[in-house]
Design an enzyme around this catalytic site. Structure first.
Site: not given
Ligand SMILES: *Cc1c(COP(=O)(O)O)cnc(C)c1O
Length: 402
Positions: A74-75, A154, A182, A203-204, A243, A330
Site C-alpha cells: 500500500a505504501t 490505521n 485497513q 495483502a498483509h 517481474t 510506524c
Molecule cells: C499498512 C498501511 C499502509 C502501508 O501498507 P504496506 O503494504 O505495509 O506498505 C498504508 N496505509 C494504511 C492505512 C495502512 O494501514
C-alpha cells in the site's frame, strides 16, 4: 491459550493457512515467470496471476480486472496514485486535498510534492476523527486535481464518509483516491457505489503475505491516467514494470476470496470481541477514554487512553504478554505522541497513554478475557504508584467529562 497474545492486527496479520497452501505450489513446480510467453511454465504463472486479479477486482467490485495493478504494498500504491496523478495532470492544476490523519505514506508523499511546487490542503478532523464535508467542499478550487482521503484509519479505525466524498469529487470533476489498506476485506468496499477512482490496499492486513499490494485505477467514467514511478518492460498496463511476484499475488487473491466469502460473519464476530474487550476494560477501570468514533469504526479496532499512568511503563508491562501498539507502529520508535490523536485534539498526557488493540481472525474470547484481566491489574498497579493519581483521588475531581 498461548502467550504472548497477538492483538496488533492493524500492524499486520498472520498468514491464513489456506492462503499459504495456495501459495506453496508457486514456489515449487509452478515457478514460471508470468511474462514468459513461450512455454507452459509462463502460461501457468500468467493464469494464476489473472485468477488472482479477478478475485481482487471482484472483492472491491471493480468493473474489470485490468483496473487492478500489482505493486509491492500500500505504501507504493499510495505513492503511485498521488505522484502519478500529480505528474500526469500538472498542466491542469497543482492542488491536492488530503487530511491530517493519513498514513505516513500519503503524508510524506504530499510533503514531497510540496517541494515540487504543489499546494496541499490537510483537512482537520473533529474529536471523533471525522472530516467535515463542508470543509472539503470549500477546499476544492479550479486548481484541484486530486482528493486523497483514507477509508479506515490505521490507529483509531475511524471510517471516513467515503461515498459522500466520492459524490463531491464527481460533482467537482476531481479524482478521488482512497487509502483502503485497513478497509478492504474487513468492511464492504465497493469502488463503483462509493465513487472511488483509485484505491490502495495490500495483502498483509488481510491474512495474506507481506510485500504485495494493489492500486485500483478506474478505466471508465472517468478514465484515470497515471505517470508510472517505475519504468522498464511495461508490465501492469505500463504502470508498474518488473517481474510479478506470482506466489504473493496468488496468496493475495486467495486472501480476497476468503474475505469475500467470510466478511459478513467474521466482522460480526470480531465486533463482538471488540465490544467484549471495551466493556470489560471500562467496567473494571475509571478514567479510560476511547479515542475516535465508536459508531464510524472498523470492527476490530479499539484505541484507549488510560489517564494517570505513564505511557511507557503501561505499554512495556502489557507487551510482555499481549502484543499491542502505542499509536501507529510506524511512529512508535519516536517519543512524540501520535499525530493522529493530536489531530483529534486529545490532550498530550492522554495521547501518551494510548494503546491500540487490533482484533482479528485468529483472536478468541479467552484471549480477550485474559487481556481485560491483565490490563486492569497493570493499570491499577501503575496508578497505585502514581502521585498524580492519588492527588486526583483525594480531591475527587473529574477532569474527563466522558
Ligand atoms: C499498512 C498501511 C499502509 C502501508 O501498507 P504496506 O503494504 O505495509 O506498505 C498504508 N496505509 C494504511 C492505512 C495502512 O494501514
Amino acid at each position: 491459550m498461548k502467550l504472548p497474545i497477538y492483538m496488533d492486527n492493524q500492524s499486520t496479520t498472520r498468514v491464513d493457512p489456506r492462503v499459504l497452501e495456495a501459495m506453496l505450489p508457486h514456489y515449487r513446480e509452478e515457478f514460471g515467470n508470468a511474462a514468459s510467453r513461450n512455454h507452459p511454465f509462463g502460461w501457468h504463472a500468467e493464469q494464476a496471476v489473472e485468477d488472482a486479479r479477478r478475485k481482487i477486482a471482484f472483492l472491491i467490485n471493480a468493473e474489470e480486472p485490468k483496473e487492478v495493478i500489482f505493486t509491492s504494498g500500500a505504501t507504493e500504491s499510495n505513492n503511485l496514485a498521488i505522484k502519478g496523478i500529480a505528474e500526469k495532470y500538472r498542466e491542469k492544476g497543482n492542488h491536492i486535498v488530503t487530511t491530517q490523519i493519513e498514513h505516513k505514506s500519503v503524508l510524506d508523499t504530499c510533503k514531497f510534492l510540496e517541494t515540487q511546487g504543489f499546494r496541499i490542503t490537510y483537512l482537520t478532523v473533529d474529536r471523533e476523527g471525522l472530516i467535515h464535508l463542508d470543509e472539503l467542499r470549500e477546499a476544492i478550487t479550479a486548481e484541484t486535481i486530486l482528493i486523497s482521503i483514507m477509508h479506515a484509519n490505521n490507529e483509531i479505525g475511524v471510517l471516513q464518509p467515503v461515498s459522500e466524498i466520492g459524490n463531491i469529487a464527481k460533482e467537482r470533476g476531481v479524482f478521488f483516491h482512497s487509502d483502503a489498506a485497513q478497509a478492504v476485506g474487513k468492511i464492504p468496499v465497493d469502488v463503483q457505489r462509493m465513487g472511488i477512482d483509485l484505491a490502495s490496499f495490500c495483502a498483509h492486513k488481510i491474512y495474506g503475505p507481506k510485500g504485495i499490494g494493489v492500486l485500483y485505477v478506474r478505466k471508465r467514467n472517468p478514465r484515470v491516467r497515471l505517470a508510472p514511478l517505475i519504468h522498464g518492460g511495461g508490465h501492469e498496463e505500463g504502470l508498474r514494470s518488473g517481474t510479478l511476484n506470482v506466489p504473493a499475488i496468488v496468496g493475495f487473491g486467495k486472501a480476497c476470496e476468503i474475505a469475500e466469502r467470510e466478511l459478513a460473519e467474521e466482522s460480526k464476530r470480531i465486533l463482538g470481541l471488540r465490544e467484549r474487550l471495551r466493556k470489560g476494560i471500562l467496567a473494571g477501570l475509571r478514567d479510560v477514554v476511547v479515542n475516535g468514533s465508536l459508531e464510524q469504526r472498523l470492527p476490530g479496532n479499539l484505541n484507549l487512553s488510560f489517564a494517570y499512568v505513564e505511557g511507557e511503563s503501561l505499554l512495556s508491562e502489557i507487551s510482555e504478554e499481549i502484543a499491542v501498539s502505542s499509536g501507529s507502529a510506524c511512529t512508535s520508535a519516536t517519543a512524540e505522541p501520535s499525530y493522529v490523536l493530536q489531530a483529534l485534539g486529545v490532550r498530550e498526557e492522554l495521547a501518551h497513554t494510548s494503546v491500540r488493540f487490533g482484533l482479528g481472525r485468529f483472536n478468541t474470547e479467552e484471549e480477550v478475557d485474559y487481556t481485560i484481566k491483565r490490563v486492569a491489574e497493570i493499570v491499577r498497579k501503575l496508578r497505585a504508584d502514581s502521585p498524580i493519581y492519588s492527588e486526583h483521588n483525594k480531591k475527587s475531581i473529574a477532569p474527563f467529562p466522558h
